[in-house]
Design a protein around this motif. Structure first.
Motif, mmCIF file in Angstrom:
data_model
loop_
_atom_site.group_PDB
_atom_site.id
_atom_site.type_symbol
_atom_site.label_atom_id
_atom_site.label_comp_id
_atom_site.label_asym_id
_atom_site.label_seq_id
_atom_site.Cartn_x
_atom_site.Cartn_y
_atom_site.Cartn_z
ATOM 1 N N ARG A 1 0.836 -1.209 0.000
ATOM 2 C CA ARG A 1 0.000 0.000 0.000
ATOM 3 C C ARG A 1 0.865 1.251 0.000
ATOM 4 O O ARG A 1 0.606 2.214 -0.752
ATOM 5 N N HIS A 2 1.906 1.258 0.823
ATOM 6 C CA HIS A 2 2.799 2.414 0.894
ATOM 7 C C HIS A 2 3.453 2.686 -0.457
ATOM 8 O O HIS A 2 3.497 3.836 -0.922
ATOM 9 N N GLU B 1 -4.264 0.466 6.810
ATOM 10 C CA GLU B 1 -3.348 1.512 7.235
ATOM 11 C C GLU B 1 -2.235 0.926 8.095
ATOM 12 O O GLU B 1 -2.426 -0.079 8.792
ATOM 13 N N ASP C 1 3.202 5.424 4.915
ATOM 14 C CA ASP C 1 1.890 5.976 4.579
ATOM 15 C C ASP C 1 1.984 6.862 3.336
ATOM 16 O O ASP C 1 1.352 7.910 3.256
ATOM 17 N N LYS D 1 3.465 5.038 10.694
ATOM 18 C CA LYS D 1 2.676 5.951 9.869
ATOM 19 C C LYS D 1 3.548 6.925 9.090
ATOM 20 O O LYS D 1 3.276 7.219 7.921
#
Length: 256
Positions: free
Chosen positions: A200-201, A245, A255, A251
């Motif tokens: 995802r990152h 997430e 992210d 984070k």
């Protein structure tokens, strides 16, 4: 950031038979002196998490001249077990979603990357942090078809045997401290899947660079079979990657 900006330490030049663009390996710290600029800088390639400037700055706070480039003759593959995923509890061993990215030679491929400069004094910590990789000096291109005159460092795939003999010096104890204590017996595997938070990152980072970088990432990044692209993988699995997430402690780093 503008596409294809040139670095003051490694300005582009026209393609020429006089310019050797062949990759070569940097085996020892002293080998990095072969590519250090006159102002004491070393250029680094980003192809996964380092597609994100924010992530890159979490690792290299003093980096300069973050920009996009192209690199021909390499492909991205999810076939690398990363201990940091186990340290932070984001590796899913039961589904084999434990892989980060590495790159390997592939003549037909071209990948969109980022490049930036760090101080030569940062090289020892960089080598320690990327201990399991083969360090290659490569020559990226701008999007105007020009080569950079100074090579950049690319973290490429090793083999399990080479890593154990060359980086771990044949020591079971060194390997255990770095990998074995997480239940990892091999670093490079072809039957593992992307770590969800990490994928995802990388997708967000590529998206933030623009459509060209995002499409290149989706269509020129492969699973360990070297056939299935990330776009095909997500289409087939409906994995819901973008809804996952990172944990609070990651984070800033994972992210986008």
């Amino acid at each position: 950031m503008s596409v294809g900006d040139s670095s003051p330490s490694s300005p582009p030049s026209e393609k020429s038979s006089l310019l050797d663009t062949s990759p070569f390996e940097l085996k020892e710290e002293s080998d990095f002196d072969l590519i250090v600029s006159s102002d004491g800088l070393v250029s680094i390639c980003g192809f996964g998490s380092l597609l994100s400037e924010r992530s890159a700055r979490s690792t290299f706070p003093s980096l300069i001249n973050f920009r996009m480039a192209k690199l021909s003759g390499f492909r991205r593959v999810f076939a690398h077990v990363a201990p940091i995923f186990f340290e932070h509890g984001i590796a899913l061993s039961e589904t084999k979603e434990i892989s980060s990215l590495s790159v390997e030679p592939c003549e037909a491929e071209t990948i969109v990357i980022t490049i930036f400069e760090i101080q030569r004094t940062e090289v020892p910590s960089f080598m320690e942090r990327e201990h399991e990789f083969r360090f290659l000096a490569v020559t990226p291109e701008t999007f105007n078809g020009l080569f950079y005159t100074s090579p950049s460092v690319l973290c490429a795939r090793y083999s399990n045997e080479e890593y154990f003999l060359k980086r771990c010096k044949g020591s079971e104890e060194i390997f255990y401290q770095r990998y074995g204590r997480y239940g990892i017996h091999k670093i490079w595997l072809d039957d593992i899947l992307p770590c969800r938070v990490y994928l995802r990152h990388c997708m967000l980072a590529a998206m933030n660079l623009g459509d060209m970088a995002y499409d290149n990432f989706m269509d020129h990044t492969y699973l360990g079979d070297r056939k299935t692209t990330i776009r095909e993988y997500l289409s087939a699995t409906g994995a819901g990657i973008m809804e996952e997430e990172p944990p609070e402690q990651l984070k800033d780093r994972y992210d986008g």
